[in-house]
Design an enzyme around this catalytic site. Structure first.
Site, PDB file in Angstrom:
ATOM      1  N   GLU A 143      56.721  64.879  24.738  1.00 53.63           N
ATOM      2  CA  GLU A 143      56.999  63.455  24.921  1.00 53.63           C
ATOM      3  C   GLU A 143      57.155  62.765  23.571  1.00 53.63           C
ATOM      4  O   GLU A 143      57.888  61.787  23.448  1.00 53.63           O
ATOM      5  CB  GLU A 143      55.885  62.791  25.733  1.00 53.63           C
ATOM      6  N   HIS A 197      48.545  89.152  31.671  1.00 52.85           N
ATOM      7  CA  HIS A 197      48.970  89.812  32.906  1.00 52.85           C
ATOM      8  C   HIS A 197      50.079  89.025  33.600  1.00 52.85           C
ATOM      9  O   HIS A 197      50.336  89.238  34.788  1.00 52.85           O
ATOM     10  CB  HIS A 197      47.766  89.985  33.834  1.00 52.85           C
ATOM     11  N   LYS A 216      62.339  56.709  36.521  1.00 49.48           N
ATOM     12  CA  LYS A 216      61.499  55.723  37.207  1.00 49.48           C
ATOM     13  C   LYS A 216      62.356  54.605  37.795  1.00 49.48           C
ATOM     14  O   LYS A 216      62.134  54.149  38.923  1.00 49.48           O
ATOM     15  CB  LYS A 216      60.465  55.156  36.236  1.00 49.48           C
TER      16      LYS A 216
END
EC number: 5.3.1.9
Length: 541
Positions: free
Chosen positions: A346, A377, A506
């Site tokens: 960000e 793994h 947004k």
């Protein structure tokens, strides 16, 4: 600065061909020459391709790139977040020296200390049982409602410092997906639950939607009058907080010079303080303050954030490695990669320079990771043998909090050391073939199988070693990465402290809500969006 970058790029081909195994064999002092410490915190960057010549150029890059000048502008309260006309002073929140810090000619430290004291008083009241719920019962569970910087920091730090929890249980709700808060509410009882609503403006859609659900939970069980006893807020919008029903004595503010992803040191850290206590929260701030002082005072060649940022810039903008992996060998740091993902991406995920022109080269990398040994793994296969070079950053404490499980911690240490060594050394074809023939495989088959067991090596990693994951150590680690992001941002020539990329989605979501609700037509949207709306509407019950 550009000339230095070009010099560094001219070394890139040679650097990519560097045989780190040979470099260590030829230089018994390589570790000591390419590692630095701050008290018990050791940063080993000897397993990167940095050599004396590259280090000199990187130091020169920092000097000519104005990193030190910009650093002092940040600490002194200059408006370096120019797109939002704001100072950048998260460092003032942990200024334990109380040296005045001025913004527009006013010392901010009295206000910082006043909020910290109010937080401490409230946290002590909740922890001791003096502040009770509406029915007179003590608070046993605290639910923080926030998103982004109002969530990632508290979640990460509260989990990381689990051995220091001696307060109420802590829970966190962030996602607007109703499943998130529904699952958490099943774990608690309304009469013993406190909600902290963390939103500077008290308008964040995700946070306020979840806050209303929480309010309904309390009001339905205990009545409207109970709301004031079961809520606190971290906000500056006092009118909206009051309208929600939260007492002003339970509201803790912060300032526009504190960015969300840098706000764990502020009142956003209230759930952490309630979990570990004000004294330990103070030690958390102390650790960060120690790094602030180190960052300002240590010469570049001994300065951990400077070196980490310079190497990060070198990896991204010279060698053009697209990602970096954050690999803490501590299960309690399992959310640290996600926290750094926001902090870094960000901040430095920008395409425009401070002059408004396109960034030349690259800006910040993709940041990701998981705790060890789980990642071994899962995705380490690609880090070891994939076609992309992914710099790895390991973290390991010398001591754990479970002395009865010392052997397990020794296994953890042996694994992290083995991974950094394997990335550096690799395994040649001859070594792979010999390993197979030693086990009885015939020569022809070994020739066929061995290539699949070859590791190229020369894959860069940095390892951090520290005593124990205490509040002080965690504060130090977070501040180290904050300043690393700052250094890289200055070298990328971008503003690391705005986040306009968050806004467009947004805005569009607000416009799409009436369409999703069936109140408006999707006709004004592109055909893909129209098709998706239609598919979802058809399936909706």
């Amino acid at each position: 600065m550009n000339a230095i970058v070009e010099q560094l790029k001219s070394t890139a081909a040679a650097t990519k061909a560097t045989d780190l195994r040979a470099a260590f064999a030829a230089d018994s002092e390589r570790f000591s020459r390419f590692s630095v410490s701050l008290d018990d915190l050791l940063m080993d960057f000897s397993k990167t391709a940095v050599n004396d010549d590259i280090l000199k150029l990187l130091v020169k890059l920092a000097e000519e790139g104005g990193v030190e000048k910009k650093r002092e502008e940040m600490f002194s309260g200059k408006v370096i977040n120019f797109t939002e006309d704001r100072a950048v002073l998260h460092t003032a929140l942990r200024n334990r020296s109380n040296t005045p810090v001025l913004v527009d000619g006013k010392d901010v430290m009295p206000d910082v200390n006043a909020v910290l004291a109010a937080m401490g008083k409230f946290a002590d009241g909740v922890r001791s049982g003096a502040l009770k719920g509406a029915t007179g019962k003590a608070i046993t569970d605290v639910i923080n409602i926030g998103i982004g910087g109002s969530d990632l920091g508290p979640v990460m730090a509260t989990l990381a410092l689990a051995p220091f929890h001696d307060g109420p249980r802590a829970h966190f709700v962030s996602n607007i997906d109703g499943a998130h808060i529904a699952d958490i509410l099943k774990l608690v009882q309304p009469e013993t639950t406190l909600f902290i609503v963390a939103s500077k403006t008290f308008t964040t859609v995700e946070t306020m939607t979840n806050a209303q659900t929480a309010r309904n939970f309390i009001a339905k069980a205990l009545g409207e009058a109970a709301v004031q006893h079961h809520f606190a807020a971290v906000s500056t919008a006092l009118d909206k907080v009051a309208a929600f029903g939260i007492d002003s004595a339970r509201v803790f503010g912060f300032w526009d010079w504190v960015g969300g992803r840098y706000s764990i040191w502020s009142a956003i850290g209230l759930p952490l303080m309630i979990a570990i206590g004000p004294e330990n929260f103070g030690k958390f701030l102390d650790g960060a303050h120690a790094v602030d002082n180190h960052f300002r005072q240590a010469p570049i060649t001994e300065n951990l954030p400077m070196l980490l940022g310079l190497i990060g810039f070198y990896h991204r903008n010279v060698l053009e490695y697209p990602t970096r992996a954050i690999l803490p060998y501590d299960q309690r740091l399992s959310r640290f990669p996600a926290y750094l993902q926001q902090l870094d991406m960000e901040s430095n995920g920008k395409g425009v320079t401070i002059n408004g022109t396109p960034v030349e080269g690259n800006s910040g990398p993709v940041v990701w990771g998981e705790p060890g040994t789980n990642g071994q793994h899962a995705f380490y296969q690609l880090i070891h043998q994939g076609t992309s070079i992914i710099p790895a950053e390991f973290m390991i404490a010398a001591n754990a909090f479970e002395p009865e499980l010392r052997h397990q911690h020794q296994l953890l240490i042996s694994n992290v050391l083995a991974q950094s060594e394997a990335l550096m050394k690799g395994r040649s074809f001859a070594e792979a073939k010999k390993q197979l023939t030693d086990k009885g495989m015939d020569d022809k088959k070994a020739d066929f199988i061995a290539p699949h067991r070859v590791f190229t090596g020369n894959r860069p990693s940095i390892t951090f070693v520290y005593d124990k994951l205490t509040p002080y150590a965690l504060g130090r680690l977070i501040a180290l990465y904050e300043h690393r992001v700052f250094v890289e941002g200055v070298l990328f020539r971008i503003n690391s402290f705005d986040q306009w990329g968050v806004e467009l989605g947004k805005e569009l979501a607000t416009g799409l809500l009436p369409v999703v609700e069936g109140k408006e037509s999707a006709a004004g949207h592109d055909s893909s969006t129209q098709g998706l709306v239609a598919a979802l509407s058809k399936l909706a019950k």
